[in-house]
Design a protein around this motif. Structure first.
Motif, short mmCIF file in Angstrom:
data_model
loop_
_atom_site.label_atom_id
_atom_site.label_comp_id
_atom_site.label_asym_id
_atom_site.label_seq_id
_atom_site.Cartn_x
_atom_site.Cartn_y
_atom_site.Cartn_z
N LEU A 109 0.85 -1.18 0.00
CA LEU A 109 0.00 0.00 0.00
C LEU A 109 0.89 1.23 0.00
O LEU A 109 1.69 1.44 0.91
CB LEU A 109 -0.90 0.00 1.24
N GLY A 110 0.78 2.06 -1.05
CA GLY A 110 1.55 3.28 -1.10
C GLY A 110 1.03 4.30 -0.09
O GLY A 110 -0.18 4.44 0.10
N LEU A 111 1.94 5.01 0.55
CA LEU A 111 1.57 5.99 1.57
C LEU A 111 2.13 7.36 1.21
O LEU A 111 3.27 7.47 0.76
CB LEU A 111 2.10 5.57 2.94
N ASP A 112 1.32 8.38 1.41
CA ASP A 112 1.74 9.75 1.15
C ASP A 112 2.78 10.18 2.17
O ASP A 112 2.68 9.85 3.36
CB ASP A 112 0.53 10.70 1.21
N GLU A 113 3.79 10.93 1.72
CA GLU A 113 4.88 11.36 2.59
C GLU A 113 4.39 12.18 3.77
O GLU A 113 4.98 12.17 4.85
CB GLU A 113 5.90 12.18 1.78
#
Length: 298
Positions: A194-198
């Motif tokens: 799951l990609g996560l926002d910085e």
């Protein structure tokens, strides 16, 4: 909160020295708290290292801030419940707070002993506690997720979701967060990513509470024991308690945003990184080279 057993770390990281004059991470948190206007520090510790702990901190803090020590005993607040005889772990962070019930009389902040939170977090917490904290309104200091990663392995983080008013909706526990091909991802239980926002906000267990929390914790701890008390490693944790606070309609939890750099010692390999990070903070002028060798905390 300094009663954890540090099982992943392998030693008493709460009192390990990281600063140029032998400072622990806690020293920096207390220093920042004093500068932000806090007037008392309550140490939640285990009885088995109480004397060693007091001998380290009392000489530094005497005359600077009021101190009190409470113990997270496994049998505290069980109210007749029979815990498993071979349970060794404390009951978790919500239970730790509950153990401080008689030492706290007004709005208060809660932090981990082994996390470096940065001065801005304490400033934001103090401002909230002095102006907006209420029996039905608590707060969480939310750190940018990209400011909380470890160079030495994946980390578990409570990823925050908020509403349009900036209040907490949920904390989703992500158990394996790290950088993959330059991107921040959470490795999910099914093996997907799951990609996560910085800039996603993460809970680092820096909370602001009203004393109304204590009777809530007592009530919820009874339920926890009924449901999970026979599990040897089950823990009564702050995110669970705060989720219940919101979802049962007791109140709201405001997320206070900070861009401060968090760092901590999850793994033994983190220790040199933390020492270097503290050194950079001192070299930048954020802290004196000897925290307590000054006449006043300005």
């Amino acid at each position: 909160m300094a009663a954890g057993m540090a099982s992943r770390y392998g030693s008493m990281k709460q009192i390990q020295q990281f600063g140029p004059s032998g400072e622990t991470i806690m020293d920096y948190s207390i220093f920042d708290a004093i500068r932000a206007g806090f007037g008392k520090v309550v140490f939640i510790i285990r009885r088995d290292f109480a004397e060693e702990f007091k001998n380290i901190f009392e000489p530094k803090l005497k005359g600077r801030i009021e101190t009190e020590y409470v113990y997270q005993d496994k049998d505290a607040f069980l109210d007749g419940y029979q815990a498993p005889a071979d349970r060794q772990k404390p009951w978790g962070t919500s239970h730790a707070i509950l153990c401080a019930k008689d030492a706290v009389s007004g709005p208060f902040a809660v932090i981990n002993a082994d996390d470096f939170y940065g001065a801005d977090g304490f400033v934001k917490a103090a401002e909230f506690l002095n102006t907006r904290c209420a029996a039905d309104h608590y707060a969480l200091v939310g750190y940018q997720l990209n400011n909380t990663l470890s160079e030495n392995g994946s980390v578990s983080r409570g990823v925050c979701s908020t509403d349009a008013q900036g209040n907490l909706v949920a904390i989703n526990e992500r158990l394996k967060i790290y950088r993959k091909d330059g991107n921040m991802v959470s490795e999910e239980p099914d093996g997907s990513f799951l990609g996560l926002d910085e800039n996603t906000r993460a809970s680092m267990n820096f909370w602001c509470f009203h004393p109304s929390l204590f009777p809530i914790l007592q009530e919820e701890f009874k339920t926890f024991l009924q449901q999970q008390g026979q599990e040897l490693k089950a823990e009564f944790l702050i995110p669970y308690s705060c989720d219940r606070f919101i979802k049962t309609g007791r109140g709201s939890i405001e997320v206070l945003e900070t861009s401060a750099q968090w760092f901590g010692v999850t793994y033994k390999e983190d220790a040199p990184v933390v020492t270097e990070s503290v050194k950079k903070q001192v070299e930048s002028g954020a802290y004196p080279s000897n925290l307590w060798n000054v006449e006043t905390v300005a």
